[in-house]
Design an enzyme around this catalytic site. Structure first.
Site, short mmCIF file in Angstrom:
data_model
loop_
_atom_site.label_atom_id
_atom_site.label_comp_id
_atom_site.label_asym_id
_atom_site.label_seq_id
_atom_site.Cartn_x
_atom_site.Cartn_y
_atom_site.Cartn_z
N PRO A 10 28.33 28.55 -29.98
CA PRO A 10 28.42 27.61 -31.09
C PRO A 10 28.64 26.15 -30.68
CG PRO A 10 30.37 29.01 -31.01
CD PRO A 10 29.37 29.58 -30.05
N ASN A 11 27.90 25.31 -31.35
CA ASN A 11 27.99 23.84 -31.26
C ASN A 11 27.39 23.27 -29.97
OD1 ASN A 11 29.37 23.50 -33.78
ND2 ASN A 11 31.17 24.35 -32.78
N ARG A 18 27.41 14.08 -29.09
CA ARG A 18 28.78 13.71 -29.45
C ARG A 18 29.74 14.12 -28.33
NH1 ARG A 18 28.28 16.64 -35.05
NH2 ARG A 18 26.15 15.94 -35.31
N TYR A 23 32.06 16.51 -22.76
CA TYR A 23 30.97 17.44 -22.45
C TYR A 23 29.78 16.79 -21.73
CZ TYR A 23 33.67 20.36 -25.58
OH TYR A 23 34.69 21.07 -26.16
N ASN A 74 28.07 30.73 -21.85
CA ASN A 74 29.02 29.76 -22.37
C ASN A 74 29.20 30.12 -23.83
OD1 ASN A 74 30.57 27.69 -23.30
ND2 ASN A 74 29.40 26.06 -22.30
N ALA A 77 33.64 28.13 -28.40
CA ALA A 77 34.97 28.46 -28.93
C ALA A 77 35.17 29.96 -29.14
CB ALA A 77 35.20 27.69 -30.23
N GLU A 98 31.16 33.81 -16.84
CA GLU A 98 31.65 32.94 -17.91
C GLU A 98 31.55 31.49 -17.44
OE1 GLU A 98 35.76 33.63 -18.85
OE2 GLU A 98 35.84 31.93 -20.24
N HIS A 100 31.95 27.24 -18.49
CA HIS A 100 32.36 26.15 -19.40
C HIS A 100 32.06 24.81 -18.74
CE1 HIS A 100 34.28 29.00 -21.99
NE2 HIS A 100 34.81 29.56 -20.92
N ARG A 107 43.04 21.79 -20.69
CA ARG A 107 42.95 21.26 -22.05
C ARG A 107 44.05 21.87 -22.94
NH1 ARG A 107 36.90 21.38 -24.07
NH2 ARG A 107 37.85 19.99 -25.62
O1 CA2 Z 1 33.68 23.42 -22.07
C1 CA2 Z 1 32.94 24.20 -22.63
O2 CA2 Z 1 31.80 24.46 -22.24
C2 CA2 Z 1 33.41 24.89 -23.92
O3 CA2 Z 1 32.89 26.23 -23.92
C3 CA2 Z 1 32.81 24.09 -25.06
C4 CA2 Z 1 33.29 24.56 -26.43
C5 CA2 Z 1 34.81 24.66 -26.47
O4 CA2 Z 1 35.22 25.19 -27.72
C6 CA2 Z 1 35.34 25.52 -25.35
O5 CA2 Z 1 36.75 25.52 -25.43
C7 CA2 Z 1 34.92 24.97 -24.02
C8 CA2 Z 1 32.85 23.57 -27.52
C9 CA2 Z 1 31.40 23.30 -27.53
C10 CA2 Z 1 31.18 22.17 -28.48
O6 CA2 Z 1 30.12 21.41 -27.99
C11 CA2 Z 1 29.98 20.17 -28.48
C12 CA2 Z 1 29.05 19.40 -27.85
C13 CA2 Z 1 28.84 18.12 -28.27
C14 CA2 Z 1 29.56 17.62 -29.34
C15 CA2 Z 1 30.46 18.41 -29.97
C16 CA2 Z 1 30.69 19.70 -29.55
#
Ligand code: CA2
Length: 148
Positions: A10-11, A18, A23, A74, A77, A98, A100, A107
């Site tokens: 997701p996301n 963003r 990221y 990946n 969340a 896994e 990230h 974090r």
């Molecule tokens: O660090 C990572 O790859 C995460 O899997 C990213 C997830 C986060 O919830 C994990 O704790 C760590 C969030 C992905 C959200 O991606 C975005 C990318 C651009 C803008 C907003 C969110």
């Protein structure tokens, strides 16, 4: 030929648009292109998929059995919440790394818990987009070691 599934949750479709301070600026399309090239350079193939739906990620993990030799996941969340994804990895039996982009251990406390880690071959966290290339190399080395 070894076949890898690169699965993003997701996301992650928003990458590069963003929160670049966390990221990075690389888009998901760029990461996927890089994964396909990195696999090809190593004589393997990579299929990429992203979904914002937990159920679709579970279906993809189930479908990977017999189709792919390894999964780079990946789970976004869902990493920190999803027993269902953990069970899917276990039941599929497909070796999973896994991954990230950020270092989840540096974090918020809620990101330190991973339901994926106990059923993964290992975890790559905190190396940004190049982490996908590290994961591909690690997976191919792991699969080769299984056949030795
Ligand atoms: O660090 C990572 O790859 C995460 O899997 C990213 C997830 C986060 O919830 C994990 O704790 C760590 C969030 C992905 C959200 O991606 C975005 C990318 C651009 C803008 C907003 C969110």
């Amino acid at each position: 030929m070894i076949s890898l599934l690169i699965l993003n949750g997701p996301n992650l479709n928003l990458l590069g648009q963003r929160q670049p301070e966390i990221y990075g600026r690389t888009t998901l399309a760029e990461i996927e292109d890089m994964c396909v090239s990195a696999a090809k350079e190593r004589g393997a193939s990579a299929t990429c998929m992203q979904s914002n739906q937990e159920g679709e990620l579970i279906e993809a993990i189930h479908a990977a059995r017999g189709l792919h030799d390894g999964i780079i996941l990946n789970a976004g969340a869902y990493t920190h919440t999803s027993i269902a994804l953990m069970d899917a990895i276990t039941s599929s039996g497909v070796p999973t790394i896994e991954l990230h982009l950020s270092n989840i251990h540096a974090r918020e406390d809620f990101r330190k818990k991973s339901y994926i880690a106990p059923v993964a071959v290992g975890q790559i966290s905190g190396f940004g987009a190049p982490g996908y290339r590290l994961a591909i190399t690690a997976m191919l080395d792991h699969l080769a070691s299984l056949n030795r």
